[in-house]
Design a protein around this motif. Structure first.
Motif, PDB file in Angstrom:
ATOM      1  N   ILE A 136      22.343  41.646  41.701  1.00 53.65           N
ATOM      2  CA  ILE A 136      22.296  40.318  42.872  1.00 53.65           C
ATOM      3  C   ILE A 136      23.784  39.866  42.894  1.00 53.65           C
ATOM      4  O   ILE A 136      24.324  39.658  41.861  1.00 53.65           O
ATOM      5  N   GLU A 137      24.299  39.639  44.272  1.00 53.48           N
ATOM      6  CA  GLU A 137      25.764  38.979  44.440  1.00 53.48           C
ATOM      7  C   GLU A 137      25.589  38.107  45.387  1.00 53.48           C
ATOM      8  O   GLU A 137      24.984  38.580  46.718  1.00 53.48           O
ATOM      9  N   LEU A 138      26.276  36.906  45.308  1.00 53.60           N
ATOM     10  CA  LEU A 138      26.596  36.119  46.577  1.00 53.60           C
ATOM     11  C   LEU A 138      27.055  36.446  47.694  1.00 53.60           C
ATOM     12  O   LEU A 138      26.975  36.354  48.922  1.00 53.60           O
ATOM     13  N   GLN A 147      28.468  28.975  44.459  1.00 54.09           N
ATOM     14  CA  GLN A 147      28.800  29.912  43.397  1.00 54.09           C
ATOM     15  C   GLN A 147      28.784  29.316  42.118  1.00 54.09           C
ATOM     16  O   GLN A 147      28.921  27.971  41.954  1.00 54.09           O
ATOM     17  N   ILE A 148      28.469  29.873  41.282  1.00 52.85           N
ATOM     18  CA  ILE A 148      28.548  29.326  39.859  1.00 52.85           C
ATOM     19  C   ILE A 148      30.092  29.503  39.210  1.00 52.85           C
ATOM     20  O   ILE A 148      30.694  30.211  39.633  1.00 52.85           O
ATOM     21  N   GLY A 149      30.484  28.387  38.463  1.00 51.90           N
ATOM     22  CA  GLY A 149      31.809  28.291  37.851  1.00 51.90           C
ATOM     23  C   GLY A 149      32.419  27.250  38.704  1.00 51.90           C
ATOM     24  O   GLY A 149      33.580  26.960  38.045  1.00 51.90           O
ATOM     25  N   GLY A 190      28.867  41.661  41.497  1.00 52.14           N
ATOM     26  CA  GLY A 190      30.299  41.762  41.584  1.00 52.14           C
ATOM     27  C   GLY A 190      30.456  43.174  42.524  1.00 52.14           C
ATOM     28  O   GLY A 190      30.018  43.401  43.460  1.00 52.14           O
ATOM     29  N   SER A 191      31.309  43.923  41.952  1.00 54.83           N
ATOM     30  CA  SER A 191      31.717  45.025  42.653  1.00 54.83           C
ATOM     31  C   SER A 191      30.820  46.315  42.254  1.00 54.83           C
ATOM     32  O   SER A 191      31.012  47.421  42.611  1.00 54.83           O
ATOM     33  N   GLY A 192      29.792  45.973  41.517  1.00 55.55           N
ATOM     34  CA  GLY A 192      28.689  46.974  40.924  1.00 55.55           C
ATOM     35  C   GLY A 192      28.832  47.857  40.027  1.00 55.55           C
ATOM     36  O   GLY A 192      28.377  48.934  39.810  1.00 55.55           O
ATOM     37  N   THR A 193      29.817  47.554  38.866  1.00 60.21           N
ATOM     38  CA  THR A 193      29.992  48.215  37.906  1.00 60.21           C
ATOM     39  C   THR A 193      28.726  48.727  37.338  1.00 60.21           C
ATOM     40  O   THR A 193      28.379  49.991  36.681  1.00 60.21           O
ATOM     41  N   THR A 194      27.976  47.654  36.824  1.00 55.42           N
ATOM     42  CA  THR A 194      26.621  47.770  36.314  1.00 55.42           C
ATOM     43  C   THR A 194      25.730  48.964  37.057  1.00 55.42           C
ATOM     44  O   THR A 194      25.301  49.889  36.259  1.00 55.42           O
ATOM     45  N   ASP A 244      21.882  33.965  45.872  1.00 55.69           N
ATOM     46  CA  ASP A 244      22.095  33.283  44.662  1.00 55.69           C
ATOM     47  C   ASP A 244      20.976  33.900  43.692  1.00 55.69           C
ATOM     48  O   ASP A 244      19.675  33.741  44.047  1.00 55.69           O
ATOM     49  N   SER A 245      21.344  34.162  42.670  1.00 56.08           N
ATOM     50  CA  SER A 245      20.578  34.728  41.794  1.00 56.08           C
ATOM     51  C   SER A 245      19.349  33.670  41.406  1.00 56.08           C
ATOM     52  O   SER A 245      17.997  34.171  40.995  1.00 56.08           O
ATOM     53  N   ARG A 246      19.698  32.515  41.058  1.00 56.61           N
ATOM     54  CA  ARG A 246      18.557  31.339  41.246  1.00 56.61           C
ATOM     55  C   ARG A 246      17.578  31.439  42.071  1.00 56.61           C
ATOM     56  O   ARG A 246      16.472  30.971  41.885  1.00 56.61           O
ATOM     57  N   GLY A 294      39.422  45.782  44.071  1.00 56.63           N
ATOM     58  CA  GLY A 294      38.951  45.106  45.093  1.00 56.63           C
ATOM     59  C   GLY A 294      37.999  43.757  44.808  1.00 56.63           C
ATOM     60  O   GLY A 294      37.886  42.954  45.600  1.00 56.63           O
ATOM     61  N   HIS A 295      37.936  43.813  43.614  1.00 52.81           N
ATOM     62  CA  HIS A 295      37.183  42.631  42.868  1.00 52.81           C
ATOM     63  C   HIS A 295      37.947  42.006  41.992  1.00 52.81           C
ATOM     64  O   HIS A 295      38.478  42.789  41.153  1.00 52.81           O
ATOM     65  N   PRO A 296      38.300  40.693  41.622  1.00 48.52           N
ATOM     66  CA  PRO A 296      39.290  40.067  40.920  1.00 48.52           C
ATOM     67  C   PRO A 296      39.043  40.101  39.380  1.00 48.52           C
ATOM     68  O   PRO A 296      39.739  40.077  38.581  1.00 48.52           O
TER      69      PRO A 296
HETATM   70  C1  LIG Z   1      32.746  37.906  36.925  1.00 48.70           C
HETATM   71  S1  LIG Z   1      32.276  38.516  38.463  1.00 48.70           S
HETATM   72  C2  LIG Z   1      31.268  39.924  37.886  1.00 48.70           C
HETATM   73  C3  LIG Z   1      31.928  41.350  38.119  1.00 48.70           C
HETATM   74  C4  LIG Z   1      31.224  42.472  37.933  1.00 48.70           C
HETATM   75  N1  LIG Z   1      30.722  42.536  36.346  1.00 48.70           N
HETATM   76  C5  LIG Z   1      32.002  43.709  38.224  1.00 48.70           C
HETATM   77  O1  LIG Z   1      32.148  44.486  37.080  1.00 48.70           O
HETATM   78  O2  LIG Z   1      32.442  43.688  39.268  1.00 48.70           O
HETATM   79  C6  LIG Z   1      30.948  37.209  38.910  1.00 48.70           C
HETATM   80  C7  LIG Z   1      30.231  37.290  40.202  1.00 48.70           C
HETATM   81  O3  LIG Z   1      29.289  36.531  40.516  1.00 48.70           O
HETATM   82  C8  LIG Z   1      29.038  36.204  41.783  1.00 48.70           C
HETATM   83  N2  LIG Z   1      28.342  34.726  41.772  1.00 48.70           N
HETATM   84  C9  LIG Z   1      28.947  33.561  41.690  1.00 48.70           C
HETATM   85  N3  LIG Z   1      27.616  32.918  41.737  1.00 48.70           N
HETATM   86  C10 LIG Z   1      26.664  33.540  41.947  1.00 48.70           C
HETATM   87  C11 LIG Z   1      25.321  33.218  42.097  1.00 48.70           C
HETATM   88  N4  LIG Z   1      25.005  32.000  42.335  1.00 48.70           N
HETATM   89  N5  LIG Z   1      24.544  34.219  42.535  1.00 48.70           N
HETATM   90  C12 LIG Z   1      24.758  35.466  42.547  1.00 48.70           C
HETATM   91  N6  LIG Z   1      26.266  35.959  42.255  1.00 48.70           N
HETATM   92  C13 LIG Z   1      27.039  34.906  42.055  1.00 48.70           C
HETATM   93  C14 LIG Z   1      30.591  36.080  42.125  1.00 48.70           C
HETATM   94  O4  LIG Z   1      30.737  35.979  43.686  1.00 48.70           O
HETATM   95  C15 LIG Z   1      31.433  37.240  41.533  1.00 48.70           C
HETATM   96  O5  LIG Z   1      31.434  38.243  42.010  1.00 48.70           O
END
Ligand SMILES: C[S@@+](CC[C@H](N)C(=O)[O-])C[C@H]1O[C@@H](n2cnc3c(N)ncnc32)[C@H](O)[C@@H]1O
Length: 292
Positions: free
Chosen positions: A267-269, A57-59, A249-253, A24-26, A219-221
């Motif tokens: 950072i990714e959950l 997860q956030i969201g 997410g899929s690591g684009t950045t 978790d990023s937090r 592979g990532h939505p």
């Molecule tokens: C919109 S996607 C990011 C996609 C990314 N920009 C890419 O190009 O692949 C958001 C991502 O945030 C992750 N996520 C959700 N809550 C999180 C948290 N609390 N800490 C870290 N990652 C989290 C989700 O699993 C998801 O893969």
């Protein structure tokens, strides 16, 4: 759109290292050194849309107000790790308040066979902000204003115009085909390389970007286009700097940062997405080696 002439010179920049952290990023952002990041390029989950299959997860907050609060918490932690002249590039999507729909309400409700959709927003209009059935919630701007109140300087709203819009079966409004990307700074004197990306004419880059679709994050939505990340990175950092994505997410950045001779921390959950990110970063390494 042309890229500026900010290529790595004869002196070797020390970029290209990508760290991928699972959690978790937090929780993880407070473990990073203060003022170590030049630029944060990211897109959090959009409220009530996709299920990323993790309790933290956030969201999936019960209300959109709690979602805004979660993002303020993340970006407070980003503020600490960002250099004083650093910037944040934040892509956030919107959504509609809805009454009705089918299936269960509440976080992680499953509706029909769309298992991966959190369908809260199709069940009950959230009791906040005077929202009514079918109201556009304005979430990107609500997040932007909350971050402004939390101390960030909002410097630009860039409209990402999608070359191919997601089809919508609506007949009472235009189809949505844009998203917001905000540029925030920590202080008024921040690093911005206006030559990093220019218009084809050579003029200063405009605040509307026509991009995508881009299938490289398959592979990532919800991966964003590489070109979106590339522009933010070239405008917001120098070769050798470190770029952060707290929603990797899929690591684009990370893949793009590496190609542009920057370091990156993602950072990714969800560990499955981190496996995907590792593969993408490796394949961009191979591409770089091939070019040498
Ligand atoms: C919109 S996607 C990011 C996609 C990314 N920009 C890419 O190009 O692949 C958001 C991502 O945030 C992750 N996520 C959700 N809550 C999180 C948290 N609390 N800490 C870290 N990652 C989290 C989700 O699993 C998801 O893969």
């Amino acid at each position: 759109m042309s890229r500026g002439d900010n290529k790595v010179g004869s002196e070797k920049a020390t970029g290209g290292q990508v760290s991928i952290l699972t959690g978790d990023s937090r929780t993880l952002l407070p473990t990073l050194p203060a003022e170590s990041i030049q630029c944060c390029v990211t897109s959090p989950p959009y409220w009530g849309l996709r299920d990323y299959e993790h309790d933290q997860q956030i969201g999936a907050e019960p209300s959109p107000r709690a979602y805004v609060d979660s993002l303020v918490e993340v970006f407070d932690a980003v503020h600490r790790v960002l250099r004083p002249d650093g910037t944040v590039w934040l892509n956030v999507g919107d959504g509609y308040a809805r009454n009705g729909g089918q299936g269960n309400c509440g976080p992680n409700a499953k509706v029909g066979n769309t298992k991966k959709m959190i369908q809260k927003r199709n069940c009950k209009v959230p009791e906040v902000w005077g929202l009514k059935d079918r109201d556009l919630m304005g979430l990107p701007w609500r997040v932007a204003f909350a971050l402004q109140e939390a101390g960030w300087i909002l410097r630009s709203r860039i409209v990402w115009i999608k070359k191919t819009a997601m089809p919508e079966s609506v007949k009472n409004r235009p189809t949505n085909a844009t998203e917001e990307l905000f540029l925030f700074a920590k202080q008024s004197g921040y690093y911005y390389d206006s030559k990093g990306v220019r218009e084809e004419s050579g003029a200063n880059l405009r605040n509307y970007w026509r991009l995508g679709p881009d299938t490289s994050g398959a592979g990532h939505p919800a991966a964003f286009p590489r070109e979106l990340a590339r522009r933010c990175i070239l405008l917001g950092s120098r070769a050798g700097d470190t770029i952060l994505d707290p929603f990797g997410g899929s690591g684009t950045t990370g893949a793009v940062a590496q190609e542009e001779d920057r370091n990156a921390i993602l950072i990714e959950l969800n560990p499955n997405y981190n496996e995907l990110a590792k593969k993408r970063v490796k394949s961009s390494q191979r591409r770089l080696r091939f070019q040498v």
